[in-house]
Scaffold this motif. Sequence first.
Motif, PDB file in Angstrom:
ATOM      1  N   VAL A 131      -2.305  -8.640   7.528  1.00  0.00           N
ATOM      2  CA  VAL A 131      -3.335  -8.250   6.998  1.00  0.00           C
ATOM      3  C   VAL A 131      -2.700  -6.334   6.552  1.00  0.00           C
ATOM      4  O   VAL A 131      -2.216  -5.766   7.586  1.00  0.00           O
ATOM      5  CB  VAL A 131      -4.182  -7.748   7.713  1.00  0.00           C
ATOM      6  CG1 VAL A 131      -5.019  -6.624   7.271  1.00  0.00           C
ATOM      7  CG2 VAL A 131      -5.602  -9.079   7.432  1.00  0.00           C
ATOM      8  N   GLU A 132      -1.660  -6.117   5.660  1.00  0.00           N
ATOM      9  CA  GLU A 132      -1.607  -4.726   5.250  1.00  0.00           C
ATOM     10  C   GLU A 132      -2.350  -3.646   5.566  1.00  0.00           C
ATOM     11  O   GLU A 132      -1.917  -2.462   6.601  1.00  0.00           O
ATOM     12  CB  GLU A 132      -1.085  -4.623   4.114  1.00  0.00           C
ATOM     13  CG  GLU A 132       0.314  -5.488   3.432  1.00  0.00           C
ATOM     14  CD  GLU A 132       0.507  -5.832   2.275  1.00  0.00           C
ATOM     15  OE1 GLU A 132       1.992  -5.876   2.683  1.00  0.00           O
ATOM     16  OE2 GLU A 132       0.371  -4.294   1.734  1.00  0.00           O
ATOM     17  N   GLY A 133      -3.903  -3.596   5.136  1.00  0.00           N
ATOM     18  CA  GLY A 133      -4.381  -2.539   5.914  1.00  0.00           C
ATOM     19  C   GLY A 133      -5.611  -2.867   5.476  1.00  0.00           C
ATOM     20  O   GLY A 133      -6.532  -3.444   4.327  1.00  0.00           O
TER      21      GLY A 133
ATOM     22  N   LYS B  22      -5.860  -5.269   1.496  1.00  0.00           N
ATOM     23  CA  LYS B  22      -4.965  -5.631   1.383  1.00  0.00           C
ATOM     24  C   LYS B  22      -4.087  -6.195   2.084  1.00  0.00           C
ATOM     25  O   LYS B  22      -4.385  -6.391   3.304  1.00  0.00           O
ATOM     26  CB  LYS B  22      -4.335  -4.930   1.351  1.00  0.00           C
ATOM     27  CG  LYS B  22      -2.496  -4.576  -0.296  1.00  0.00           C
ATOM     28  CD  LYS B  22      -2.555  -3.248  -0.254  1.00  0.00           C
ATOM     29  CE  LYS B  22      -2.398  -2.288  -1.464  1.00  0.00           C
ATOM     30  NZ  LYS B  22      -1.514  -1.340  -1.858  1.00  0.00           N
ATOM     31  N   VAL B  23      -3.760  -7.640   1.539  1.00  0.00           N
ATOM     32  CA  VAL B  23      -2.908  -8.966   2.270  1.00  0.00           C
ATOM     33  C   VAL B  23      -1.935  -9.167   1.648  1.00  0.00           C
ATOM     34  O   VAL B  23      -2.362  -8.315  -0.242  1.00  0.00           O
ATOM     35  CB  VAL B  23      -4.328  -9.697   2.734  1.00  0.00           C
ATOM     36  CG1 VAL B  23      -5.143  -9.327   3.231  1.00  0.00           C
ATOM     37  CG2 VAL B  23      -4.864 -10.860   1.604  1.00  0.00           C
ATOM     38  N   GLU B  24      -1.408  -9.822   2.471  1.00  0.00           N
ATOM     39  CA  GLU B  24       0.003 -10.907   1.438  1.00  0.00           C
ATOM     40  C   GLU B  24      -0.383 -11.710   2.004  1.00  0.00           C
ATOM     41  O   GLU B  24      -0.749 -12.607   3.278  1.00  0.00           O
ATOM     42  CB  GLU B  24       1.387 -10.395   3.242  1.00  0.00           C
ATOM     43  CG  GLU B  24       1.643  -8.710   2.529  1.00  0.00           C
ATOM     44  CD  GLU B  24       2.834  -8.792   3.539  1.00  0.00           C
ATOM     45  OE1 GLU B  24       3.743  -7.496   3.266  1.00  0.00           O
ATOM     46  OE2 GLU B  24       3.469 -10.072   4.078  1.00  0.00           O
ATOM     47  N   ARG B  25      -0.345 -12.804   0.799  1.00  0.00           N
ATOM     48  CA  ARG B  25      -0.470 -14.017   0.768  1.00  0.00           C
ATOM     49  C   ARG B  25       0.559 -15.216   1.057  1.00  0.00           C
ATOM     50  O   ARG B  25       1.674 -15.191   0.277  1.00  0.00           O
ATOM     51  CB  ARG B  25      -1.614 -14.553  -0.294  1.00  0.00           C
ATOM     52  CG  ARG B  25      -1.370 -16.073  -0.521  1.00  0.00           C
ATOM     53  CD  ARG B  25      -2.294 -16.729  -0.913  1.00  0.00           C
ATOM     54  NE  ARG B  25      -1.619 -15.867  -2.579  1.00  0.00           N
ATOM     55  CZ  ARG B  25      -3.127 -16.530  -3.002  1.00  0.00           C
ATOM     56  NH1 ARG B  25      -4.549 -16.897  -2.987  1.00  0.00           N
ATOM     57  NH2 ARG B  25      -3.419 -15.511  -4.559  1.00  0.00           N
TER      58      ARG B  25
ATOM     59  N   VAL C   8      -2.156  -9.618  -2.309  1.00  0.00           N
ATOM     60  CA  VAL C   8      -3.235  -9.255  -2.960  1.00  0.00           C
ATOM     61  C   VAL C   8      -4.548  -8.303  -2.230  1.00  0.00           C
ATOM     62  O   VAL C   8      -4.337  -7.970  -1.247  1.00  0.00           O
ATOM     63  CB  VAL C   8      -4.054 -10.626  -2.460  1.00  0.00           C
ATOM     64  CG1 VAL C   8      -5.865 -11.015  -3.712  1.00  0.00           C
ATOM     65  CG2 VAL C   8      -3.261 -11.537  -2.845  1.00  0.00           C
ATOM     66  N   GLU C   9      -5.194  -7.479  -2.971  1.00  0.00           N
ATOM     67  CA  GLU C   9      -6.427  -6.674  -2.592  1.00  0.00           C
ATOM     68  C   GLU C   9      -7.545  -6.630  -3.116  1.00  0.00           C
ATOM     69  O   GLU C   9      -7.746  -7.739  -3.733  1.00  0.00           O
ATOM     70  CB  GLU C   9      -5.578  -5.533  -2.862  1.00  0.00           C
ATOM     71  CG  GLU C   9      -6.778  -4.171  -2.311  1.00  0.00           C
ATOM     72  CD  GLU C   9      -6.619  -2.767  -2.309  1.00  0.00           C
ATOM     73  OE1 GLU C   9      -6.481  -1.687  -1.761  1.00  0.00           O
ATOM     74  OE2 GLU C   9      -6.895  -2.965  -3.957  1.00  0.00           O
ATOM     75  N   MET C  10      -8.561  -6.481  -2.165  1.00  0.00           N
ATOM     76  CA  MET C  10      -9.510  -7.969  -2.194  1.00  0.00           C
ATOM     77  C   MET C  10     -11.124  -6.621  -2.115  1.00  0.00           C
ATOM     78  O   MET C  10     -10.955  -6.311  -0.764  1.00  0.00           O
ATOM     79  CB  MET C  10     -10.494  -9.211  -2.553  1.00  0.00           C
ATOM     80  CG  MET C  10     -10.170  -9.587  -1.177  1.00  0.00           C
ATOM     81  SD  MET C  10     -10.343 -11.329  -0.770  1.00  0.00           S
ATOM     82  CE  MET C  10      -9.854 -10.960   0.901  1.00  0.00           C
ATOM     83  N   SER C  11     -12.353  -5.969  -2.417  1.00  0.00           N
ATOM     84  CA  SER C  11     -13.435  -5.995  -1.705  1.00  0.00           C
ATOM     85  C   SER C  11     -14.358  -6.367  -0.387  1.00  0.00           C
ATOM     86  O   SER C  11     -14.402  -7.738  -1.190  1.00  0.00           O
ATOM     87  CB  SER C  11     -14.553  -5.749  -3.051  1.00  0.00           C
ATOM     88  OG  SER C  11     -14.263  -4.791  -3.648  1.00  0.00           O
TER      89      SER C  11
END
Length: 261
Positions: free
Chosen positions: A147-149, A156-159, A168-171
Motif C-alpha cells: 500500500v503506497e499511500g 494507491k497500491v502495488e499489484r 494502481v490508484e482507486m477511490s
Amino acid sequence: MQIIVCIKQVPGTTEVKINPETNTLMRESVAGIINPYDTYALEEGVRIKERSGGEVTVLSMGPPQVQESLREAISLGADKAVLLSDRAFAGADTWATAYTLSAGIKKLGTADLIICGKQAIDGDTAQVGPGMTEFLDIPFVAFVRKVEGIGNGKIKVERLMDDGYEVVEMSLPALITVVKEINEPRLPSLKGKMRAKSAPITVYNADDLGVDKQKCGLNGSPTKVDKIFTPPPRGGGQQLSGSASEVADKLAGLLRAAQVI
Ligand SMILES: Cc1cc2nc3c(=O)[nH]c(=O)nc-3n(C[C@H](O)[C@H](O)[C@H](O)COP(=O)(O)OP(=O)(O)OC[C@H]3O[C@@H](n4cnc5c(N)ncnc54)[C@H](O)[C@@H]3O)c2cc1C
C-alpha cells in the motif's frame, strides 16, 4: 479510517471429515486456524490504522467456534470483532459467502477499506474478495504487495504480476486482497492477549442481517461441491539408467508402448 478485515477460519489439519450428504467440510470436527493469508491482511489493516488513525474490525462468517480465531485477531491488533453465524450460512459457495459477508459490511455501516487475504487454503478459489465488490459496488485490486499511500479519498497500491508489478490508484471505499510479500505479521502482545480474553464479539444471524436465506449457504450456492476426495498417491515412477542416448531410447520405447508417441 474504518478498516474491515475479512478473516476465514480454516481447518488446522488435513484430517477433516467430509459430510457425506452435502460434500462439505465438517468444520466443527477439527480445531481451526486463521487462514494464513488473512494474517497478512490483518497486519496490513493494523499498520494502516497506526499510520492514518481509525479502527480495524475483523469480520468472519462461520460456525460459533470461529470466535476463537476472532479473539486471536483482537490479540493481533484488531479493535472490534464480528461473527456472521447461522445454520442458514452453512455449506456456502463463494457467491453465497460473498453475499453474506457483504450484508455484514452493510450492517456495520461505513467501511472505507476492506482487506481480504489472497485466498483461503481450503477452498483455494480467491473468489470471495472480488465477489463481495459486486454486491457492494466498489472497486478492488487483488494480489496487493504494497500500500503506497492513502489520501484525498484514494488509495494507491502495488499489484503483484507474473512479470513484475503494477501501480494502481482507486477511490475509496474499496477492497484489496493481499499477498504474503506485503508485510511480516506481528506476534500477539501480552496486552493484546489480555484484551482479547474479555473483548465482546458481536454475533449476527440471518435475521439480524435481513438477508434472503435463499441466497445464503448451500441453498444459495450456484456451485455445489460434487465430490471431495484425497487423490490416490501417485505410483513411484521408473528410474531409467544408462548413457544419455540409451536412456533416450528406453524412454522412447516406453512412450511408444504406452502409445503416447
Ligand atoms: C476443497 C474445497 C473446494 C471448494 N471449491 C469451491 C468452488 O470451486 N467454488 C465455490 O464457489 N466454492 C468452493 N468451495 C467452497 C468455498 O470454500 C467456500 O465458499 C468458502 O466460503 C469461500 O471460498 P474459498 O474458501 O475459496 O475462499 P477464497 O475466495 O479463496 O478466500 C479469499 C478471502 O476471502 C475472505 N473469506 C473467504 N471466506 C470467508 C469467510 N467465511 N469469512 C470471512 N472471510 C472470508 C478471506 O479474507 C480470504 O482470504 C470449496 C470448498 C472446499 C473445502
